[in-house]
Motif scaffolding. Sequence first.
Motif, PDB file in Angstrom:
ATOM      1  N   SER A 190       0.841  -1.190   0.000  1.00  7.97           N
ATOM      2  CA  SER A 190       0.000   0.000   0.000  1.00  7.97           C
ATOM      3  C   SER A 190       0.880   1.245   0.000  1.00  7.97           C
ATOM      4  CB  SER A 190      -0.952  -0.029   1.188  1.00  7.97           C
ATOM      5  OG  SER A 190      -0.292   0.309   2.387  1.00  7.97           O
ATOM      6  N   SER A 191       0.263   2.362  -0.298  1.00  4.44           N
ATOM      7  CA  SER A 191       0.992   3.634  -0.388  1.00  4.44           C
ATOM      8  C   SER A 191       1.489   4.093   0.977  1.00  4.44           C
ATOM      9  CB  SER A 191       0.144   4.711  -1.051  1.00  4.44           C
ATOM     10  OG  SER A 191      -0.967   5.036  -0.243  1.00  4.44           O
ATOM     11  N   SER A 192       0.761   3.809   2.044  1.00 11.51           N
ATOM     12  CA  SER A 192       1.230   4.212   3.383  1.00 11.51           C
ATOM     13  C   SER A 192       2.453   3.378   3.792  1.00 11.51           C
ATOM     14  CB  SER A 192       0.117   4.097   4.417  1.00 11.51           C
ATOM     15  OG  SER A 192      -0.229   2.740   4.649  1.00 11.51           O
ATOM     16  N   ASP A 193       2.481   2.112   3.382  1.00 11.65           N
ATOM     17  CA  ASP A 193       3.649   1.274   3.667  1.00 11.65           C
ATOM     18  C   ASP A 193       4.880   1.796   2.922  1.00 11.65           C
ATOM     19  OD1 ASP A 193       2.198  -0.404   5.310  1.00 11.65           O
ATOM     20  OD2 ASP A 193       1.853  -1.919   3.757  1.00 11.65           O
ATOM     21  N   ILE A 194       4.654   2.233   1.682  1.00  9.89           N
ATOM     22  CA  ILE A 194       5.756   2.764   0.883  1.00  9.89           C
ATOM     23  C   ILE A 194       6.298   4.032   1.534  1.00  9.89           C
ATOM     24  CG2 ILE A 194       6.355   3.815  -1.341  1.00  9.89           C
ATOM     25  CD1 ILE A 194       4.475   1.803  -2.663  1.00  9.89           C
ATOM     26  N   CYS A 195       5.417   4.897   2.027  1.00  6.59           N
ATOM     27  CA  CYS A 195       5.857   6.127   2.718  1.00  6.59           C
ATOM     28  C   CYS A 195       6.639   5.775   3.980  1.00  6.59           C
ATOM     29  CB  CYS A 195       4.651   6.993   3.077  1.00  6.59           C
ATOM     30  SG  CYS A 195       3.960   7.875   1.671  1.00  6.59           S
ATOM     31  N   ASP A 196       6.176   4.790   4.718  1.00  3.39           N
ATOM     32  CA  ASP A 196       6.875   4.363   5.933  1.00  3.39           C
ATOM     33  C   ASP A 196       8.271   3.803   5.603  1.00  3.39           C
ATOM     34  OD1 ASP A 196       4.772   5.117   7.570  1.00  3.39           O
ATOM     35  OD2 ASP A 196       3.926   3.094   7.712  1.00  3.39           O
ATOM     36  N   ILE A 197       8.310   3.032   4.538  1.00  2.00           N
ATOM     37  CA  ILE A 197       9.595   2.452   4.123  1.00  2.00           C
ATOM     38  C   ILE A 197      10.561   3.566   3.711  1.00  2.00           C
ATOM     39  CG2 ILE A 197      10.733   1.016   2.375  1.00  2.00           C
ATOM     40  CD1 ILE A 197       8.202  -0.785   2.474  1.00  2.00           C
ATOM     41  N   HIS A 198      10.084   4.552   2.935  1.00  2.00           N
ATOM     42  CA  HIS A 198      10.926   5.678   2.527  1.00  2.00           C
ATOM     43  C   HIS A 198      11.405   6.451   3.755  1.00  2.00           C
ATOM     44  CE1 HIS A 198      10.969   5.598  -1.824  1.00  2.00           C
ATOM     45  NE2 HIS A 198       9.636   5.402  -1.868  1.00  2.00           N
ATOM     46  N   LYS A 199      10.545   6.670   4.728  1.00  2.00           N
ATOM     47  CA  LYS A 199      10.925   7.372   5.954  1.00  2.00           C
ATOM     48  C   LYS A 199      11.967   6.565   6.723  1.00  2.00           C
ATOM     49  CE  LYS A 199       9.275   9.759  10.047  1.00  2.00           C
ATOM     50  NZ  LYS A 199      10.612   9.930  10.458  1.00  2.00           N
ATOM     51  N   ASN A 200      11.760   5.264   6.820  1.00  3.64           N
ATOM     52  CA  ASN A 200      12.736   4.407   7.512  1.00  3.64           C
ATOM     53  C   ASN A 200      14.102   4.453   6.820  1.00  3.64           C
ATOM     54  OD1 ASN A 200      10.899   3.634   9.447  1.00  3.64           O
ATOM     55  ND2 ASN A 200      10.344   1.707   8.433  1.00  3.64           N
ATOM     56  N   ILE A 201      14.086   4.416   5.498  1.00  2.00           N
ATOM     57  CA  ILE A 201      15.335   4.497   4.737  1.00  2.00           C
ATOM     58  C   ILE A 201      15.991   5.860   4.949  1.00  2.00           C
ATOM     59  CG2 ILE A 201      16.325   4.592   2.405  1.00  2.00           C
ATOM     60  CD1 ILE A 201      14.282   2.409   1.620  1.00  2.00           C
TER      61      ILE A 201
END
Length: 115
Positions: free
Chosen positions: A1-12
């Motif tokens: 999902s798009s929220s997971d992608i945002c979380d992953i980008h933030k984590n990176i």
Amino acid sequence: SSSDICDIHKNISDARDILKAYDKEIRQLERTLAVIRSMAGDLKERIKETFFLLSPVRRLPNEILGEIFKFSMSSGSVFSCTKQPSPSFLTVCLRWRTIALSTPSVWQSITLDYS
């Protein structure tokens, strides 16, 4: 999902920021290590320079050293003032040089060649 992608980008992004901080700390530690290594090298040199003060030959009286220098010179020795090095005891330390130069019997047995 798009929220997971945002979380992953933030984590990176957070991980990259932490990595930059680690790299900065590593560079600072490497500079500190270089300074400490330099200080250790200087201290080792100072220890070596100071250790020779314990040498037994340093406790010999000047008169005895003068006699040793006299006997180390073979009778009739010729030293070139322009081509050959001076007698080795002249180059050890200031004390030895002073003693050797102030002991006439050392110089009575040699000839200096200025040619």
